[in-house]
Design a protein around this motif. Sequence first.
Motif, PDB file in Angstrom:
ATOM      1  N   ALA A   1      -4.105  19.058  11.588  1.00 49.69           N
ATOM      2  CA  ALA A   1      -5.517  18.676  11.484  1.00 49.69           C
ATOM      3  C   ALA A   1      -6.131  19.265  10.227  1.00 49.69           C
ATOM      4  CB  ALA A   1      -6.276  19.168  12.709  1.00 49.69           C
TER       5      ALA A   1
ATOM      6  N   LEU B   1      -9.321  11.132   0.652  1.00 50.05           N
ATOM      7  CA  LEU B   1      -9.438   9.785   1.199  1.00 50.05           C
ATOM      8  C   LEU B   1     -10.790   9.172   0.858  1.00 50.05           C
ATOM      9  CD1 LEU B   1      -7.590   8.126   3.090  1.00 50.05           C
ATOM     10  CD2 LEU B   1      -9.031   8.883   4.952  1.00 50.05           C
ATOM     11  N   THR B   2     -11.828   9.986   0.958  1.00 47.40           N
ATOM     12  CA  THR B   2     -13.160   9.450   0.676  1.00 47.40           C
ATOM     13  C   THR B   2     -13.254   9.004  -0.779  1.00 47.40           C
ATOM     14  OG1 THR B   2     -13.940  11.657   0.231  1.00 47.40           O
ATOM     15  CG2 THR B   2     -14.386  10.775   2.418  1.00 47.40           C
TER      16      THR B   2
ATOM     17  N   SER C   1       1.019  12.334   5.415  1.00 46.14           N
ATOM     18  CA  SER C   1      -0.055  12.983   6.170  1.00 46.14           C
ATOM     19  C   SER C   1      -1.256  12.066   6.377  1.00 46.14           C
ATOM     20  CB  SER C   1      -0.473  14.279   5.487  1.00 46.14           C
ATOM     21  OG  SER C   1      -0.718  14.036   4.140  1.00 46.14           O
ATOM     22  N   THR C   2      -1.412  11.057   5.578  1.00 45.67           N
ATOM     23  CA  THR C   2      -2.543  10.134   5.743  1.00 45.67           C
ATOM     24  C   THR C   2      -2.192   8.980   6.680  1.00 45.67           C
ATOM     25  OG1 THR C   2      -3.229  10.633   3.498  1.00 45.67           O
ATOM     26  CG2 THR C   2      -4.215   8.715   4.478  1.00 45.67           C
TER      27      THR C   2
ATOM     28  N   LYS D   1      -4.577  20.082   7.596  1.00 45.35           N
ATOM     29  CA  LYS D   1      -3.973  19.361   6.481  1.00 45.35           C
ATOM     30  C   LYS D   1      -4.710  18.027   6.262  1.00 45.35           C
ATOM     31  CE  LYS D   1       0.736  18.344   5.063  1.00 45.35           C
ATOM     32  NZ  LYS D   1       2.057  18.108   5.607  1.00 45.35           N
ATOM     33  N   LYS D   2      -5.007  17.378   7.370  1.00 46.50           N
ATOM     34  CA  LYS D   2      -5.677  16.074   7.272  1.00 46.50           C
ATOM     35  C   LYS D   2      -7.100  16.207   6.765  1.00 46.50           C
ATOM     36  CE  LYS D   2      -3.020  13.414  10.442  1.00 46.50           C
ATOM     37  NZ  LYS D   2      -2.010  14.458  10.571  1.00 46.50           N
ATOM     38  N   MET D   3      -7.740  17.333   7.139  1.00 47.74           N
ATOM     39  CA  MET D   3      -9.098  17.537   6.634  1.00 47.74           C
ATOM     40  C   MET D   3      -9.062  17.580   5.106  1.00 47.74           C
ATOM     41  SD  MET D   3     -11.223  17.766   9.153  1.00 47.74           S
ATOM     42  CE  MET D   3     -12.624  18.833   8.855  1.00 47.74           C
TER      43      MET D   3
ATOM     44  N   PHE E   1     -10.602  -0.677   3.926  1.00 51.68           N
ATOM     45  CA  PHE E   1      -9.351  -0.629   3.177  1.00 51.68           C
ATOM     46  C   PHE E   1      -8.341  -1.630   3.734  1.00 51.68           C
ATOM     47  CE2 PHE E   1      -5.194   1.287   4.008  1.00 51.68           C
ATOM     48  CZ  PHE E   1      -4.630   1.150   2.754  1.00 51.68           C
TER      49      PHE E   1
ATOM     50  N   GLN F   1      -1.680  13.376  20.039  1.00 50.88           N
ATOM     51  CA  GLN F   1      -2.314  14.619  19.623  1.00 50.88           C
ATOM     52  C   GLN F   1      -1.719  15.091  18.295  1.00 50.88           C
ATOM     53  OE1 GLN F   1      -4.762  16.098  21.256  1.00 50.88           O
ATOM     54  NE2 GLN F   1      -4.752  14.704  22.997  1.00 50.88           N
ATOM     55  N   ILE F   2      -2.550  15.705  17.516  1.00 52.54           N
ATOM     56  CA  ILE F   2      -2.010  16.318  16.297  1.00 52.54           C
ATOM     57  C   ILE F   2      -2.283  17.810  16.374  1.00 52.54           C
ATOM     58  CG2 ILE F   2      -1.627  15.001  14.190  1.00 52.54           C
ATOM     59  CD1 ILE F   2      -4.440  14.261  14.040  1.00 52.54           C
TER      60      ILE F   2
ATOM     61  N   ARG G   1      -3.139  21.700  15.281  1.00 50.22           N
ATOM     62  CA  ARG G   1      -4.244  22.246  14.493  1.00 50.22           C
ATOM     63  C   ARG G   1      -3.842  22.317  13.006  1.00 50.22           C
ATOM     64  NH1 ARG G   1      -8.839  24.919  14.657  1.00 50.22           N
ATOM     65  NH2 ARG G   1      -9.138  26.591  13.148  1.00 50.22           N
TER      66      ARG G   1
ATOM     67  N   GLU H   1     -14.065   3.531   6.412  1.00 47.65           N
ATOM     68  CA  GLU H   1     -13.272   3.476   5.179  1.00 47.65           C
ATOM     69  C   GLU H   1     -11.910   2.826   5.427  1.00 47.65           C
ATOM     70  OE1 GLU H   1     -12.013   6.258   1.466  1.00 47.65           O
ATOM     71  OE2 GLU H   1     -13.607   6.852   2.817  1.00 47.65           O
TER      72      GLU H   1
ATOM     73  N   SER I   1      -8.397  16.077  18.708  1.00 41.67           N
ATOM     74  CA  SER I   1      -7.183  16.649  18.132  1.00 41.67           C
ATOM     75  C   SER I   1      -7.439  17.404  16.837  1.00 41.67           C
ATOM     76  CB  SER I   1      -6.155  15.545  17.893  1.00 41.67           C
ATOM     77  OG  SER I   1      -6.743  14.520  17.133  1.00 41.67           O
ATOM     78  N   THR I   2      -8.594  17.228  16.246  1.00 40.43           N
ATOM     79  CA  THR I   2      -8.899  17.951  15.000  1.00 40.43           C
ATOM     80  C   THR I   2     -10.334  18.475  15.125  1.00 40.43           C
ATOM     81  OG1 THR I   2      -9.955  16.143  13.813  1.00 40.43           O
ATOM     82  CG2 THR I   2      -7.561  16.227  13.716  1.00 40.43           C
TER      83      THR I   2
ATOM     84  N   LYS J   1      -6.840  16.118   3.259  1.00 44.07           N
ATOM     85  CA  LYS J   1      -6.537  14.758   2.813  1.00 44.07           C
ATOM     86  C   LYS J   1      -7.768  13.870   2.896  1.00 44.07           C
ATOM     87  CE  LYS J   1      -2.397  14.529   1.433  1.00 44.07           C
ATOM     88  NZ  LYS J   1      -2.164  14.178   0.046  1.00 44.07           N
ATOM     89  N   TYR J   2      -8.586  14.157   3.917  1.00 47.56           N
ATOM     90  CA  TYR J   2      -9.761  13.314   4.103  1.00 47.56           C
ATOM     91  C   TYR J   2     -10.655  13.346   2.868  1.00 47.56           C
ATOM     92  CZ  TYR J   2     -14.259  11.702   5.682  1.00 47.56           C
ATOM     93  OH  TYR J   2     -15.451  11.054   5.757  1.00 47.56           O
TER      94      TYR J   2
ATOM     95  N   THR K   1      -5.943   8.540  -1.603  1.00 41.65           N
ATOM     96  CA  THR K   1      -4.654   8.589  -0.921  1.00 41.65           C
ATOM     97  C   THR K   1      -4.173   7.230  -0.416  1.00 41.65           C
ATOM     98  OG1 THR K   1      -5.782   9.234   1.066  1.00 41.65           O
ATOM     99  CG2 THR K   1      -4.811  10.984  -0.240  1.00 41.65           C
ATOM    100  N   PHE K   2      -4.970   6.210  -0.620  1.00 44.03           N
ATOM    101  CA  PHE K   2      -4.504   4.850  -0.319  1.00 44.03           C
ATOM    102  C   PHE K   2      -4.443   4.112  -1.648  1.00 44.03           C
ATOM    103  CE2 PHE K   2      -5.336   5.970   3.717  1.00 44.03           C
ATOM    104  CZ  PHE K   2      -6.304   5.323   4.472  1.00 44.03           C
TER     105      PHE K   2
ATOM    106  N   VAL L   1       0.856  -1.175   0.000  1.00 45.93           N
ATOM    107  CA  VAL L   1       0.000   0.000   0.000  1.00 45.93           C
ATOM    108  C   VAL L   1       0.893   1.226   0.000  1.00 45.93           C
ATOM    109  CG1 VAL L   1      -1.575   1.365   1.422  1.00 45.93           C
ATOM    110  CG2 VAL L   1      -1.992  -1.079   1.083  1.00 45.93           C
ATOM    111  N   VAL L   2       0.582   2.152  -0.879  1.00 45.79           N
ATOM    112  CA  VAL L   2       1.340   3.406  -0.895  1.00 45.79           C
ATOM    113  C   VAL L   2       0.407   4.497  -0.399  1.00 45.79           C
ATOM    114  CG1 VAL L   2       2.727   4.982  -2.266  1.00 45.79           C
ATOM    115  CG2 VAL L   2       2.582   2.576  -2.924  1.00 45.79           C
ATOM    116  N   THR L   3       0.878   5.225   0.582  1.00 44.95           N
ATOM    117  CA  THR L   3       0.085   6.331   1.101  1.00 44.95           C
ATOM    118  C   THR L   3       1.033   7.493   1.402  1.00 44.95           C
ATOM    119  OG1 THR L   3      -1.621   6.917   2.690  1.00 44.95           O
ATOM    120  CG2 THR L   3       0.120   5.483   3.493  1.00 44.95           C
TER     121      THR L   3
END
Lengths: 377, 53
Positions: free
Chosen positions: B15, B25-26, A33-34, B17-19, A75, B9-10, B12, A71, A57-58, B21-22, B30-31, A28-30
């Motif tokens: 976070a 992701l959907t 950040s993911t 950045k991840k939003m 996966f 913890q991550i 802000r 998901e 945290s977010t 990516k999300y 990214t996978f 798997v390549v990711t």
Amino acid sequence: MKADLSPKYVHKINESIVLWFEHSNRYVVTSKSTYPLIKLFLRVENQSNFIDSLSDSTQIEHKAAEDLYLEISNFLEDANTPLEKNHPYSPSIVIPECHTIRCYDFDGTTIKVNFQTDVIESLIHPQIEHHLTHLNSNFNIEFDIFKTGDTLQLFKNKKYLGSYSTESFHFLQGKFALELTNAIHNTQADKWIATFHASTVTNNSEAIMIVGDSGNGKSTLSALLMAHGFDVLTDDFSPLYKDMHIYRYPAAISIKKGAFHILEVYLKDFDLLKTHTNGPKKVNLKYLPPSSKFSTSKSNFPCSTIVSVKFDSTKPSELTEVSIQNILETLIPESWISPDDTHALQFLNWLENVKCYELCYRDNDFAISKFKSLFDI
Amino acid sequence: MKRNSPKDQITRKEAIKKMGKYAALTAVGTFIILNPKKAHASSPPDPGGNPFD
């Protein structure tokens, strides 16, 4: 901790994270950040812990976190699911009488191959015809290749090696190529890390692997490079040994009709090579033997450069450095990679030191000059 | 579960950045799951098609 779903190996390769799953031998390549989301998923006990942790945290919304959990779960289940196995062995197979018998010499190693029919012979013989020798009884290894119903059978020294449906004849060719590689390099099948669907050229000191989807000009470029003094170590089938060197596979380069006129310019007597007509679509091919003599050429080279090639007459020629992800997307699905965990680790370690490029070209001289410069780096 | 450990913890910034990516992701962007072949193979069947047809 969802240990069953965890990857066995996690490697950071530049900006990518490459995971390897032992149960399925899947990669798997990711991205960097993911990957923390996957790590979090594996660390928490359940969905609600995952959602709590993310919302702490977010600012991710509850529903989005819920979806994300599902998901990742799906996966990871996918990444861990083994693919189906090949044909089972039927012990009742009897080797029939074969009508076309050939012997090939590879620096003193004689391989005898018994082909049941001319069509079966056409799967193997043209690529190694330049090693043809007189029939003799002092062979080192004997293969029988025949068909039972719609299944191709491969035997070595009268022992079963594999069965392949006729439409998957390229797996028979691949298995034969590996067995031949073992025979001529005096090694065993379980010592290989991978057999890549790639060509490899060398400057007699190091090797560069050429990958690309079928039809993108790997073989034509290899032939062009050969015409410009490089040694084609392998065409189409590049075996990586446990010493992390690519080993020579001295098959002829198969050239499709569309490239005949290009190579006629550079290769003397190219037009004299026999034209083969393959399959029901009657596609014309020529098989160009390697210029280097197998018996006097070095058998293996280290490889730390991979170039993905694409011939495109509509775009300007360009060589660019690309990510490992870009290369792996082409390389892995088209290659066999050993499911052995030590081999998988060696493969990942090797990837960490590989430089990856993409060569998009419409100008042959440009492609050749770029390869020369890559060897000089 | 050690959900409050500082290591988990991550920031802000991460976070946000991840939003981003999300969203990718959907779309399963990214996978990437890559399956090696289960057996050694030469090129996929050549353009001439299946010679046994």
